[in-house]
Motif scaffolding. Structure first.
Motif, PDB file in Angstrom:
ATOM      1  N   CYS A  12       0.808  -1.225   0.000  1.00 45.79           N
ATOM      2  CA  CYS A  12       0.000   0.000   0.000  1.00 45.79           C
ATOM      3  C   CYS A  12       0.839   1.272   0.000  1.00 45.79           C
ATOM      4  N   ALA A  13       1.987   1.238   0.706  1.00 50.11           N
ATOM      5  CA  ALA A  13       2.787   2.459   0.890  1.00 50.11           C
ATOM      6  C   ALA A  13       3.395   2.967  -0.412  1.00 50.11           C
ATOM      7  N   ALA A  14       3.349   2.178  -1.471  1.00 52.58           N
ATOM      8  CA  ALA A  14       3.880   2.637  -2.753  1.00 52.58           C
ATOM      9  C   ALA A  14       3.028   3.770  -3.330  1.00 52.58           C
ATOM     10  N   CYS A  15       1.747   3.827  -2.920  1.00 50.88           N
ATOM     11  CA  CYS A  15       0.851   4.857  -3.446  1.00 50.88           C
ATOM     12  C   CYS A  15       0.155   5.667  -2.357  1.00 50.88           C
ATOM     13  N   PRO A  72      -6.069   7.984  -1.689  1.00 50.27           N
ATOM     14  CA  PRO A  72      -6.409   8.592  -0.397  1.00 50.27           C
ATOM     15  C   PRO A  72      -5.405   8.227   0.690  1.00 50.27           C
ATOM     16  N   ASP A  73      -5.245   9.141   1.635  1.00 45.53           N
ATOM     17  CA  ASP A  73      -4.449   8.841   2.818  1.00 45.53           C
ATOM     18  C   ASP A  73      -5.175   7.758   3.610  1.00 45.53           C
ATOM     19  N   LEU A  74      -4.418   6.803   4.151  1.00 39.39           N
ATOM     20  CA  LEU A  74      -5.041   5.658   4.808  1.00 39.39           C
ATOM     21  C   LEU A  74      -5.123   5.774   6.325  1.00 39.39           C
ATOM     22  N   ILE A 134      -3.183  -6.758  -4.489  1.00 37.84           N
ATOM     23  CA  ILE A 134      -2.667  -7.947  -3.799  1.00 37.84           C
ATOM     24  C   ILE A 134      -2.941  -9.208  -4.611  1.00 37.84           C
ATOM     25  N   SER A 135      -2.064 -10.181  -4.426  1.00 40.77           N
ATOM     26  CA  SER A 135      -2.194 -11.474  -5.091  1.00 40.77           C
ATOM     27  C   SER A 135      -1.645 -12.545  -4.160  1.00 40.77           C
TER      28      SER A 135
END
Length: 264
Positions: free
Chosen positions: A63-66, A137-139, A197-198
């Motif tokens: 997630c932190a990539a975006c 969006p910010d998580l 995710i995979s």
């Protein structure tokens, strides 16, 4: 002002308030997702620290990539079971901009536990430019903001899990816009974020099998915690307050019986 005018305004205001409350209380804003079981549900619920660590790993590696998390500091990770030494290593793995120094220049340095989570982009325009115009969006509060009627932290976790596991091929006849992905758990079923995710997408440090469902559950739980880190303390405080009120009521009733017994 006439009575009729007052009545009309009153009815209009009542209808407006009812509409707002109806929309606010509609779970997931019209999107159906399955109800999941979570360790932190109910009065006796609590976060599973092993799951929190796995969720942080999914956030960090996927997630932190975006997505940024501007309200979280690395030092907060000690609350989910990381040691201070581990937190220092996690923070030091990123490079942050600091300054100005004595010469008035900005400089880069390794991260510290007191730093906020490093954002993937310098600003919103850079984020949009890297994501075909869409702003990830910010998580930090994503679970809280996606909670249905707002009565339980787990509702936001259900939404996130449903979205992350909701990617599939669009049904026949569905018009999917260019650059969009079909997701049954997203409003309108079209989402700009590709499936992130995979199976086996991460390798868990504790050996847990990294299926899509497991990764979705872990990061959903982690994002629920980031949205309300004091959730467990709030629940425990509420339980203590209820216990106190029960005991106080019993004492008050006993005193009342004793006082009025003499009068009668």
């Amino acid at each position: 002002m006439s009575a009729g005018s007052l009545i009309l305004k009153g009815v209009t205001a009542l209808v407006g308030i009812t509409a707002v409350l109806f929309v606010a209380a509609t779970p997931y804003h019209g999107v159906h997702v399955e109800k999941e079981e979570w360790s932190f549900e109910g009065f006796f619920g609590k976060f599973d620290q092993a799951q929190m660590k796995r969720g942080f790993q999914v956030y960090s590696e996927v997630c932190a990539a975006c997505h940024s998390m501007d309200l979280m500091h690395y030092r907060s990770l000690t609350e989910i079971g990381f040691t201070e030494a581990e937190v220092k290593d996690i923070a030091a793995a990123v490079t942050v901009m600091d300054g100005p120094d004595d010469a008035g220049e900005m400089f880069e340095r390794p991260g510290r536990p007191s730093d906020k989570f490093k954002a993937p982009f310098a600003n919103a325009n850079a984020a949009r430019a890297s994501n075909n115009g869409a702003l990830p969006p910010d998580l930090s509060l994503i679970a809280r903001s996606r909670a249905g009627a707002g009565f339980g932290a787990y509702e936001g976790a259900d939404y996130i899990h449903g979205l992350l596991t909701g990617y599939e091929e669009p049904p026949a006849g569905f018009q999917l816009a260019e650059g969009m992905s079909y997701n049954k758990g997203f409003v309108g079923h079209q989402i700009a974020m590709p499936n992130p995710i995979s199976d086996g997408g991460v390798t868990y440090a504790d050996g847990t099998a990294a299926t899509v469902d497991q990764q979705a559950r872990d990061v959903s739980a982690f994002l629920t915690w980031t949205g309300e880190p004091n959730y467990e303390n709030r629940i425990y405080t509420g339980m203590k307050a209820m216990l106190f009120l029960i005991v106080f009521t019993l004492i008050a009733y006993a005193v009342k019986r004793r006082v009025w017994a003499k009068i009668h």
